[in-house]
Motif scaffolding. Structure first.
Motif, PDB file in Angstrom:
ATOM      1  N   ARG A  69       0.696  -1.228   0.093  1.00  0.00           N
ATOM      2  CA  ARG A  69      -0.027  -0.061   0.057  1.00  0.00           C
ATOM      3  C   ARG A  69       0.787   1.306  -0.083  1.00  0.00           C
ATOM      4  O   ARG A  69       0.442   2.255  -0.037  1.00  0.00           O
ATOM      5  N   ALA A  70       2.210   0.995   0.223  1.00  0.00           N
ATOM      6  CA  ALA A  70       3.164   2.407   0.232  1.00  0.00           C
ATOM      7  C   ALA A  70       3.047   3.145  -0.830  1.00  0.00           C
ATOM      8  O   ALA A  70       3.003   2.713  -1.950  1.00  0.00           O
ATOM      9  N   MET A  71       3.275   4.516  -0.581  1.00  0.00           N
ATOM     10  CA  MET A  71       3.209   5.412  -1.478  1.00  0.00           C
ATOM     11  C   MET A  71       4.493   6.276  -1.486  1.00  0.00           C
ATOM     12  O   MET A  71       5.164   6.310  -0.248  1.00  0.00           O
ATOM     13  N   SER A  72       4.998   7.479  -2.498  1.00  0.00           N
ATOM     14  CA  SER A  72       6.183   8.053  -2.169  1.00  0.00           C
ATOM     15  C   SER A  72       5.929   8.957  -0.952  1.00  0.00           C
ATOM     16  O   SER A  72       4.524   9.622  -1.008  1.00  0.00           O
ATOM     17  N   VAL A 287      11.642   5.010   3.077  1.00  0.00           N
ATOM     18  CA  VAL A 287      10.917   6.194   3.678  1.00  0.00           C
ATOM     19  C   VAL A 287       9.437   6.154   2.773  1.00  0.00           C
ATOM     20  O   VAL A 287       9.930   6.527   1.635  1.00  0.00           O
ATOM     21  N   ALA A 288       8.433   5.910   3.071  1.00  0.00           N
ATOM     22  CA  ALA A 288       7.250   5.853   2.712  1.00  0.00           C
ATOM     23  C   ALA A 288       5.913   6.326   3.352  1.00  0.00           C
ATOM     24  O   ALA A 288       5.994   6.534   4.179  1.00  0.00           O
ATOM     25  N   LEU A 289       4.990   6.542   2.291  1.00  0.00           N
ATOM     26  CA  LEU A 289       3.673   6.993   2.851  1.00  0.00           C
ATOM     27  C   LEU A 289       2.863   5.977   3.249  1.00  0.00           C
ATOM     28  O   LEU A 289       2.491   5.213   1.904  1.00  0.00           O
ATOM     29  N   VAL A 290       2.208   5.433   4.275  1.00  0.00           N
ATOM     30  CA  VAL A 290       1.351   4.185   4.352  1.00  0.00           C
ATOM     31  C   VAL A 290       0.460   4.490   5.188  1.00  0.00           C
ATOM     32  O   VAL A 290       0.254   5.096   6.313  1.00  0.00           O
ATOM     33  N   ASP A 291      -0.900   4.655   4.536  1.00  0.00           N
ATOM     34  CA  ASP A 291      -2.100   4.930   5.139  1.00  0.00           C
ATOM     35  C   ASP A 291      -2.036   6.365   5.715  1.00  0.00           C
ATOM     36  O   ASP A 291      -2.373   6.588   6.939  1.00  0.00           O
ATOM     37  N   GLY A 292      -1.527   7.103   4.994  1.00  0.00           N
ATOM     38  CA  GLY A 292      -1.533   8.638   5.430  1.00  0.00           C
ATOM     39  C   GLY A 292      -0.346   8.899   6.405  1.00  0.00           C
ATOM     40  O   GLY A 292      -0.145   9.945   6.889  1.00  0.00           O
ATOM     41  N   ARG A 293       0.492   8.114   6.953  1.00  0.00           N
ATOM     42  CA  ARG A 293       1.639   8.137   7.622  1.00  0.00           C
ATOM     43  C   ARG A 293       3.070   7.868   7.101  1.00  0.00           C
ATOM     44  O   ARG A 293       2.958   6.733   6.296  1.00  0.00           O
ATOM     45  N   VAL A 294       3.804   8.674   7.770  1.00  0.00           N
ATOM     46  CA  VAL A 294       5.265   8.401   6.799  1.00  0.00           C
ATOM     47  C   VAL A 294       6.117   7.356   7.784  1.00  0.00           C
ATOM     48  O   VAL A 294       5.825   7.351   8.957  1.00  0.00           O
ATOM     49  N   GLU A 295       6.456   6.295   7.126  1.00  0.00           N
ATOM     50  CA  GLU A 295       6.819   4.880   8.033  1.00  0.00           C
ATOM     51  C   GLU A 295       8.316   4.627   7.360  1.00  0.00           C
ATOM     52  O   GLU A 295       8.515   5.082   5.920  1.00  0.00           O
ATOM     53  N   ILE A 296       9.208   3.964   8.052  1.00  0.00           N
ATOM     54  CA  ILE A 296      10.220   3.303   7.300  1.00  0.00           C
ATOM     55  C   ILE A 296      10.173   1.813   7.076  1.00  0.00           C
ATOM     56  O   ILE A 296       9.944   1.167   8.184  1.00  0.00           O
ATOM     57  N   ILE A 297      10.401   1.404   5.918  1.00  0.00           N
ATOM     58  CA  ILE A 297      10.159   0.031   5.916  1.00  0.00           C
ATOM     59  C   ILE A 297      11.587  -0.516   5.561  1.00  0.00           C
ATOM     60  O   ILE A 297      12.241   0.186   4.533  1.00  0.00           O
ATOM     61  N   GLU A 298      12.197  -1.332   6.430  1.00  0.00           N
ATOM     62  CA  GLU A 298      13.632  -1.667   6.035  1.00  0.00           C
ATOM     63  C   GLU A 298      13.792  -2.808   4.771  1.00  0.00           C
ATOM     64  O   GLU A 298      12.555  -3.440   4.690  1.00  0.00           O
ATOM     65  N   LEU A 318       9.013   3.680  -4.150  1.00  0.00           N
ATOM     66  CA  LEU A 318       9.937   4.000  -2.764  1.00  0.00           C
ATOM     67  C   LEU A 318      11.262   4.167  -3.249  1.00  0.00           C
ATOM     68  O   LEU A 318      12.345   3.470  -3.447  1.00  0.00           O
ATOM     69  N   TRP A 319      11.719   5.653  -3.324  1.00  0.00           N
ATOM     70  CA  TRP A 319      12.817   6.100  -3.836  1.00  0.00           C
ATOM     71  C   TRP A 319      13.733   6.488  -2.729  1.00  0.00           C
ATOM     72  O   TRP A 319      14.913   6.779  -2.972  1.00  0.00           O
ATOM     73  N   ALA A 320      13.024   6.795  -1.435  1.00  0.00           N
ATOM     74  CA  ALA A 320      13.607   7.741  -0.920  1.00  0.00           C
ATOM     75  C   ALA A 320      14.409   6.638   0.479  1.00  0.00           C
ATOM     76  O   ALA A 320      13.886   5.881   1.257  1.00  0.00           O
ATOM     77  N   GLY A 321      15.838   7.026   0.569  1.00  0.00           N
ATOM     78  CA  GLY A 321      16.510   5.852   1.270  1.00  0.00           C
ATOM     79  C   GLY A 321      16.886   6.873   2.796  1.00  0.00           C
ATOM     80  O   GLY A 321      17.269   7.658   2.383  1.00  0.00           O
ATOM     81  N   PHE A 375      14.511   1.939  17.386  1.00  0.00           N
ATOM     82  CA  PHE A 375      14.891   2.794  16.194  1.00  0.00           C
ATOM     83  C   PHE A 375      14.406   3.861  16.106  1.00  0.00           C
ATOM     84  O   PHE A 375      13.181   4.323  16.343  1.00  0.00           O
ATOM     85  N   ILE A 376      15.224   5.256  16.066  1.00  0.00           N
ATOM     86  CA  ILE A 376      14.563   6.542  16.117  1.00  0.00           C
ATOM     87  C   ILE A 376      13.558   6.895  14.988  1.00  0.00           C
ATOM     88  O   ILE A 376      12.553   7.447  15.272  1.00  0.00           O
ATOM     89  N   PHE A 377      13.693   6.112  14.151  1.00  0.00           N
ATOM     90  CA  PHE A 377      12.840   6.531  12.805  1.00  0.00           C
ATOM     91  C   PHE A 377      11.293   5.947  13.009  1.00  0.00           C
ATOM     92  O   PHE A 377      10.531   6.282  12.198  1.00  0.00           O
ATOM     93  N   ASP A 378      11.322   5.088  14.176  1.00  0.00           N
ATOM     94  CA  ASP A 378       9.999   4.673  14.398  1.00  0.00           C
ATOM     95  C   ASP A 378       9.064   5.809  15.027  1.00  0.00           C
ATOM     96  O   ASP A 378       7.797   5.444  15.115  1.00  0.00           O
ATOM     97  N   LEU A 379       9.626   6.887  15.177  1.00  0.00           N
ATOM     98  CA  LEU A 379       8.913   7.810  15.487  1.00  0.00           C
ATOM     99  C   LEU A 379       8.270   8.700  14.629  1.00  0.00           C
ATOM    100  O   LEU A 379       6.981   9.314  14.650  1.00  0.00           O
ATOM    101  N   LEU A 380       8.309   8.493  13.208  1.00  0.00           N
ATOM    102  CA  LEU A 380       7.873   9.088  12.229  1.00  0.00           C
ATOM    103  C   LEU A 380       6.442   8.976  11.980  1.00  0.00           C
ATOM    104  O   LEU A 380       5.863   9.943  11.858  1.00  0.00           O
ATOM    105  N   PRO A 381       5.789   7.641  12.237  1.00  0.00           N
ATOM    106  CA  PRO A 381       4.561   7.801  12.039  1.00  0.00           C
ATOM    107  C   PRO A 381       3.487   8.444  12.965  1.00  0.00           C
ATOM    108  O   PRO A 381       2.330   8.776  12.789  1.00  0.00           O
ATOM    109  N   ALA A 382       4.148   8.670  14.267  1.00  0.00           N
ATOM    110  CA  ALA A 382       3.575   9.499  15.206  1.00  0.00           C
ATOM    111  C   ALA A 382       3.603  10.858  14.946  1.00  0.00           C
ATOM    112  O   ALA A 382       2.911  11.638  15.622  1.00  0.00           O
TER     113      ALA A 382
END
Ligand code: UTP
Length: 471
Positions: A69-72, A287-298, A318-321, A375-382
């Motif tokens: 479901r992930a988008m840019s 780094v992706a947009l999933v259901d309106g939230r920014v997430e990082i998928i390893e 999914l271009w953003a590293g 991981f610090i990046f798990d803050l992103l969806p919140a």
């Protein structure tokens, strides 16, 4: 033998409901210092949480479904497209925040650096291609230059761990805080997590009087900043935005006005700087947009179909590293530090040396243990309005991860990257650099190509390795 503060019975009562009382097996042989150490380590553990992690009952995420479901993500590209404001607006806004003293810096330097194989904290690694300055010195020089340019004292919060704390403090003290004011630098230690035996889930012991503990991941920054008074300190100073970087990237532009400006103009609570992936399955966090939230998928959780998905214009969806460079609001960190489950734990299968039942040392040559890290990046969806800023790898990313001989992310590749970037600055300012020589510019001499152009003379030529510094 002096009495230890806590009795074996007390500890047994804590451990037995979780079937971890085995860690007391050497108790009767320990002196009071050993007993106190073990008791303090046990007191730090949240056993209910650990039980859930061992049983795999913590909320698991279906990354394959998420990836489908992930988008840019919402972003501004390196060419300035994608945002409602210009790059110049962003720089101006970021500079205003810096000049108003609203920006602080966070460096995470608690990792064990096992891949690099350097026996001191990674921050002490000499990385200057000509100067041999250390990674710590690289960032200190940047903060001094930023402080001078905007006439401010940027507070610097440096996170260490048990593995790096003592040597890091000694290094800063022995080197006059690298030119910064001692009250500007706050070194603080992150928490730990115990390693458990992969098969049985039992706590492993590093020695008879110590659990096998390791740093709780860079996500431990949130709790550690709060626990150690850094968020209060930031509040007292009027700091609203923290520029976060990791110690192993000499090209990290700590307190970059453009990144800070984009963050503020996007009304974002957390903004992350990224580089464009070179190929779909590149080993980076996506780094992706999933259901309106920014997430990082390893990358390890990313199915190939999702990695290859493209947008209408043929670009990777999914271009953003992820490169581990963020700007985070102090308010947001305060809020997240209050919520214990804000960041999930990730598991890693590792080789962990330990003592066995009989007290003999075991040095396994295959992974025997599970470690847990945040991981610090798990803050992103919140984060509200989380935002992504693209940078060029040549200007922002040269990680020092691996020992020499590896094909990527070595110190010599990072040194070449620093020299190549600075060569480009000199050439764009009209100077000339002989091929095959190394160049390096201290940020206190020039923070940007524009500043350099104002300083170097006409017909500037470099014929041998050269370091442009402030002295
Ligand atoms: P890495 O995940 O690359 O780990 O850390 P590392 O410890 O440096 O290296 P390896 O995997 O053992 O070879 C990325 C950044 O996060 C910091 C590191 O210091 C580095 O700046 N970090 C990592 C912490 O501060 N604490 C941690 O618990 C983990």
């Amino acid at each position: 033998m002096t009495e230890s503060k806590v009795s074996k019975q007390d500890l047994h009562a804590i451990l037995a409901p979780h079937d971890q009382q085995d860690v007391l097996r050497f108790w009767d042989d320990l002196d009071s210092a050993g007993r106190d150490q073990l008791a303090a380590q046990i007191a730090e553990i949240d056993f209910d949480e650990l039980d859930q992690l061992i049983a795999g009952q913590d909320a698991k995420r279906d990354f394959a479904a998420m990836a489908a479901r992930a988008m840019s993500p919402p972003s501004v590209k390196a060419d300035g497209s994608g945002a409602a404001w210009s790059a110049a607006d962003a720089i101006q806004r970021g500079e205003a925040a810096l000049a108003a003293g609203q920006v602080g810096a966070v460096l995470v330097a608690g990792g064990q650096g096992t891949r690099l194989g350097f026996d001191q904290p990674k921050g002490m690694f000499p990385i200057g291609p000509v100067s041999n300055r250390t990674l710590f010195q690289f960032f200190a020089d940047r903060l001094i230059a930023i402080g001078q340019k905007y006439d401010v004292e940027v507070p610097w919060y440096v996170m260490t761990s048990d593995a790096t704390d003592a040597e890091t403090r000694q290094y800063f003290e022995d080197n006059d805080f690298l030119g910064l004011k001692p009250e500007q630098v706050r070194i603080f230690k992150q928490g730990t997590m115990p390693a458990v035996d992969a098969a049985s889930g039992k706590l492993l012991m590093a020695s008879k009087d110590s659990l096998a503990l390791s740093p709780d991941g860079h996500g431990g920054t949130v709790r550690a900043l709060q626990r150690n008074g850094c968020l209060d300190d930031a509040d007292r100073r009027g700091v609203r935005y923290l520029a976060y970087i990791q110690v192993d990237n000499p090209l990290a532009n700590l307190c970059d006005p453009a990144l800070i400006g984009h963050h503020i103009l996007a009304s974002s609570e957390m903004t992350t700087q990224v580089v464009r992936k070179r190929y779909p399955m590149e080993k980076v966090g996506n780094v992706a947009l999933v259901d309106g939230r920014v997430e990082i998928i390893e990358y390890s959780d990313l199915p190939e179909s999702a990695a290859n998905a493209t947008t209408d214009d043929g670009q990777l969806q999914l271009w953003a590293g992820n490169i581990g460079v963020h700007v985070i609001n102090v308010d947001f960190l305060n809020r997240m530090s209050q919520s214990s489950g804000a960041l999930p734990f990730h598991r890693a299968s590792k080789k962990v040396a330990h003592v066995d039942q009989a007290g003999n040392s075991v040095d396994p040559d295959v992974p025997n243990a599970t470690k847990f890290e945040r991981f610090i990046f798990d803050l992103l969806p919140a984060a509200e309005n989380a935002f992504v800023v693209e940078s060029l790898p040549s200007e922002a990313f040269a990680p020092v991860k691996n020992a020499e001989g590896a094909t990527s992310d070595t110190a010599s590749l990072a040194k070449t990257a620093v020299s190549d970037l600075h060569r480009g600055w000199i050439e764009s300012a009209g100077g000339r650099v002989d091929p095959d020589v190394l160049v390096e510019i201290n940020p206190r001499y020039a923070l940007s190509p524009g500043e350099l152009a104002k300083k170097i003379p006409a017909n500037f030529e470099i014929r041998s390795d050269h370091y442009l510094t402030f002295e």
